[in-house]
Write a protein that holds these residues in place. Structure first.
Motif, PDB file in Angstrom:
ATOM      1  N   PHE A 132      55.600  37.800  36.167  1.00 15.52           N
ATOM      2  CA  PHE A 132      55.058  36.517  35.702  1.00 15.52           C
ATOM      3  C   PHE A 132      54.346  35.716  36.792  1.00 15.52           C
ATOM      4  CE2 PHE A 132      55.788  31.907  35.289  1.00 15.52           C
ATOM      5  CZ  PHE A 132      54.955  31.659  34.209  1.00 15.52           C
ATOM      6  N   PRO A 133      54.885  35.626  38.021  1.00 19.24           N
ATOM      7  CA  PRO A 133      54.179  34.822  39.040  1.00 19.24           C
ATOM      8  C   PRO A 133      52.750  35.273  39.297  1.00 19.24           C
ATOM      9  CG  PRO A 133      56.413  35.295  39.751  1.00 19.24           C
ATOM     10  CD  PRO A 133      56.176  36.105  38.509  1.00 19.24           C
ATOM     11  N   MET A 134      52.448  36.552  39.054  1.00 19.65           N
ATOM     12  CA  MET A 134      51.080  37.026  39.276  1.00 19.65           C
ATOM     13  C   MET A 134      50.089  36.365  38.327  1.00 19.65           C
ATOM     14  SD  MET A 134      51.403  41.111  39.965  1.00 19.65           S
ATOM     15  CE  MET A 134      49.618  41.187  39.994  1.00 19.65           C
ATOM     16  N   ALA A 135      50.574  35.848  37.198  1.00 22.32           N
ATOM     17  CA  ALA A 135      49.685  35.199  36.231  1.00 22.32           C
ATOM     18  C   ALA A 135      49.287  33.802  36.687  1.00 22.32           C
ATOM     19  CB  ALA A 135      50.357  35.135  34.862  1.00 22.32           C
ATOM     20  N   LEU A 136      49.927  33.294  37.720  1.00 21.00           N
ATOM     21  CA  LEU A 136      49.649  31.947  38.214  1.00 21.00           C
ATOM     22  C   LEU A 136      48.646  32.006  39.354  1.00 21.00           C
ATOM     23  CD1 LEU A 136      53.317  30.573  38.381  1.00 21.00           C
ATOM     24  CD2 LEU A 136      51.691  30.351  36.495  1.00 21.00           C
ATOM     25  N   SER A 137      47.917  30.938  39.531  1.00 21.38           N
ATOM     26  CA  SER A 137      47.036  30.834  40.685  1.00 21.38           C
ATOM     27  C   SER A 137      47.828  30.297  41.864  1.00 21.38           C
ATOM     28  CB  SER A 137      45.867  29.890  40.380  1.00 21.38           C
ATOM     29  OG  SER A 137      46.327  28.557  40.258  1.00 21.38           O
ATOM     30  N   ALA A 164      56.853  30.967  49.221  1.00 19.91           N
ATOM     31  CA  ALA A 164      56.004  30.782  48.040  1.00 19.91           C
ATOM     32  C   ALA A 164      55.043  31.949  47.859  1.00 19.91           C
ATOM     33  CB  ALA A 164      55.237  29.467  48.160  1.00 19.91           C
ATOM     34  N   ALA A 165      54.427  32.419  48.954  1.00 17.75           N
ATOM     35  CA  ALA A 165      53.459  33.514  48.865  1.00 17.75           C
ATOM     36  C   ALA A 165      54.137  34.824  48.472  1.00 17.75           C
ATOM     37  CB  ALA A 165      52.732  33.671  50.199  1.00 17.75           C
ATOM     38  N   ILE A 166      55.300  35.091  49.068  1.00 16.68           N
ATOM     39  CA  ILE A 166      56.028  36.318  48.730  1.00 16.68           C
ATOM     40  C   ILE A 166      56.479  36.280  47.278  1.00 16.68           C
ATOM     41  CG2 ILE A 166      58.163  37.599  49.198  1.00 16.68           C
ATOM     42  CD1 ILE A 166      57.845  36.780  52.143  1.00 16.68           C
ATOM     43  N   TRP A 167      56.935  35.133  46.812  1.00 20.15           N
ATOM     44  CA  TRP A 167      57.360  34.986  45.419  1.00 20.15           C
ATOM     45  C   TRP A 167      56.228  35.339  44.458  1.00 20.15           C
ATOM     46  CZ3 TRP A 167      55.529  31.448  41.708  1.00 20.15           C
ATOM     47  CH2 TRP A 167      56.269  31.375  40.530  1.00 20.15           C
ATOM     48  N   GLN A 168      55.016  34.921  44.799  1.00 18.56           N
ATOM     49  CA  GLN A 168      53.894  35.161  43.894  1.00 18.56           C
ATOM     50  C   GLN A 168      53.412  36.606  43.927  1.00 18.56           C
ATOM     51  OE1 GLN A 168      50.978  32.250  43.474  1.00 18.56           O
ATOM     52  NE2 GLN A 168      49.533  33.561  42.415  1.00 18.56           N
ATOM     53  N   MET A 169      53.323  37.204  45.106  1.00 22.79           N
ATOM     54  CA  MET A 169      52.667  38.502  45.226  1.00 22.79           C
ATOM     55  C   MET A 169      53.615  39.687  45.154  1.00 22.79           C
ATOM     56  SD  MET A 169      49.647  37.540  45.148  1.00 22.79           S
ATOM     57  CE  MET A 169      49.094  39.235  45.099  1.00 22.79           C
ATOM     58  N   THR A 170      54.921  39.462  45.140  1.00 18.81           N
ATOM     59  CA  THR A 170      55.851  40.584  45.032  1.00 18.81           C
ATOM     60  C   THR A 170      55.653  41.336  43.723  1.00 18.81           C
ATOM     61  OG1 THR A 170      57.517  39.548  46.454  1.00 18.81           O
ATOM     62  CG2 THR A 170      58.296  41.215  44.920  1.00 18.81           C
ATOM     63  N   GLY A 171      55.269  40.640  42.663  1.00 17.09           N
ATOM     64  CA  GLY A 171      55.025  41.297  41.389  1.00 17.09           C
ATOM     65  C   GLY A 171      53.947  42.362  41.484  1.00 17.09           C
ATOM     66  N   PHE A 172      52.946  42.136  42.335  1.00 19.98           N
ATOM     67  CA  PHE A 172      51.880  43.134  42.514  1.00 19.98           C
ATOM     68  C   PHE A 172      52.437  44.415  43.114  1.00 19.98           C
ATOM     69  CE2 PHE A 172      48.771  45.111  45.356  1.00 19.98           C
ATOM     70  CZ  PHE A 172      47.752  45.393  44.467  1.00 19.98           C
ATOM     71  N   SER A 173      53.199  44.285  44.219  1.00 16.54           N
ATOM     72  CA  SER A 173      53.763  45.480  44.843  1.00 16.54           C
ATOM     73  C   SER A 173      54.790  46.139  43.930  1.00 16.54           C
ATOM     74  CB  SER A 173      54.391  45.132  46.198  1.00 16.54           C
ATOM     75  OG  SER A 173      55.463  44.228  46.048  1.00 16.54           O
ATOM     76  N   LEU A 174      55.538  45.339  43.169  1.00 16.18           N
ATOM     77  CA  LEU A 174      56.488  45.894  42.205  1.00 16.18           C
ATOM     78  C   LEU A 174      55.771  46.788  41.194  1.00 16.18           C
ATOM     79  CD1 LEU A 174      59.110  46.099  40.503  1.00 16.18           C
ATOM     80  CD2 LEU A 174      58.506  43.874  39.509  1.00 16.18           C
ATOM     81  N   ALA A 175      54.682  46.305  40.636  1.00 18.02           N
ATOM     82  CA  ALA A 175      53.933  47.086  39.651  1.00 18.02           C
ATOM     83  C   ALA A 175      53.390  48.371  40.263  1.00 18.02           C
ATOM     84  CB  ALA A 175      52.794  46.236  39.079  1.00 18.02           C
TER      85      ALA A 175
END
Length: 295
Positions: free
Chosen positions: A101-106, A167-178
């Motif tokens: 979900f965080p990846m959907a946010l700017s 904050a940055a890790i929270w947002q972009m971890t979803g990318f590496s997870l996928a």
């Protein structure tokens, strides 16, 4: 016919990408440091000037530590969550969507939200103070650890930068997870079964068989996160700004304020060129390697 279809895109790229890069390079070696344009040639004076400033030296320090910890956090946490979800847990789709979900946010939204969450007087500190009597300053803390004097700055990790890293890790971890989850699901089950027959434990299967095969994904994630970290702007600008003593400042923020608030257009262009070179040093070899791999 194919060339005619591509021609509009080629023209737009030539003008609005490479043309503007060339114009920025031209401005960076000029004397245009006021509202009235002065395009007289000054060579590398603007580059020398920015590297001697306390702010730009602080920017380079911040960018270094932010990049290292940001990439490490995204890679390690992404791998851990991917392995966890790969265990065929119940409600897997729910957990996957929560982490993605965080990846959907700017970064602008992320900066505003985490600015409130890590506010020293409210947010998370209310819980920390109630449970542990601990109220960290988060992005207002100007402490630098350790303090090693290099040039005009204290070389160390600014504690205020940790809030931005979270904050940055929270947002972009979803990318590496996928990315990692797709890689895990693409590994044949026969490899796991063969390893089990050879007596390998589940831990050994992941560390000796599965994770080594994910190295190309790890390399790709590192390059993508490196690209983001080197030119990060919106998260810093909305969450902390440059910070006291520039403890959370970044070159992109410095470039924006130098150019459009200070009207030092040539120095701002010089900062932009430095950023371009830093990004190119890491991205261009990756693109060349990718093209050779495809060939």
């Amino acid at each position: 016919m194919a060339f005619l279809f591509l021609l509009p895109s080629l023209i737009l790229i030539a003008v609005f990408v490479y043309g503007f890069i060339g114009w920025t390079g031209y401005v960076s070696v000029s004397n245009w440091n006021q509202l009235i344009p002065d395009m007289s040639f000054v060579g590398l004076d603007n580059f020398s000037s920015i590297f001697q400033t306390f702010r730009f030296q602080s920017d380079l320090r911040n960018m270094l530590f932010f990049t290292v910890f940001f990439i490490a956090g995204v890679v390690i946490l992404g791998q851990f969550l991917a392995v966890l979800i790969d265990q065929k847990l119940k409600g897997e789709s729910i957990f996957r969507n929560i982490f993605l979900f965080p990846m959907a946010l700017s970064f602008v939204v992320t900066g505003v939200v985490w600015r409130w969450v890590l506010n020293p007087d409210t947010g998370m500190n209310i819980i920390l103070d109630g449970l542990f009597g601990w109220t960290p300053g988060w992005y207002t803390d100007t402490t630098i650890v350790p303090t090693l004097q290099i040039g005009q700055i204290d070389f160390g990790i600014p504690l205020a930068l940790i809030a931005v890293m979270i904050a940055a890790i929270w947002q972009m971890t979803g990318f590496s997870l996928a990315m990692y989850l797709a890689g895990l699901r693409g590994i044949p089950e026969e490899l796991r079964e063969a390893a089990r027959m050879d007596g390998a434990t589940e831990r050994q299967i992941y560390f000796k068989v599965i994770l080594p095969q994910l190295q190309p994904i790890t390399f790709g994630v590192i390059v993508m996160m490196l690209h983001i970290s080197l030119k990060i702007f919106d998260l810093i600008y909305t969450m902390t700004g440059p910070g006291a003593n520039f403890v959370t400042d970044m070159p992109a923020v410095n470039m924006f304020e130098t150019t459009f608030r200070g009207n030092y257009y040539a120095e701002g262009a010089a900062i932009a060129i430095v950023l371009l070179v830093l990004v190119a040093i890491f991205i261009v070899p990756y693109l060349i390697k990718s093209r050779k791999g495809e060939a």
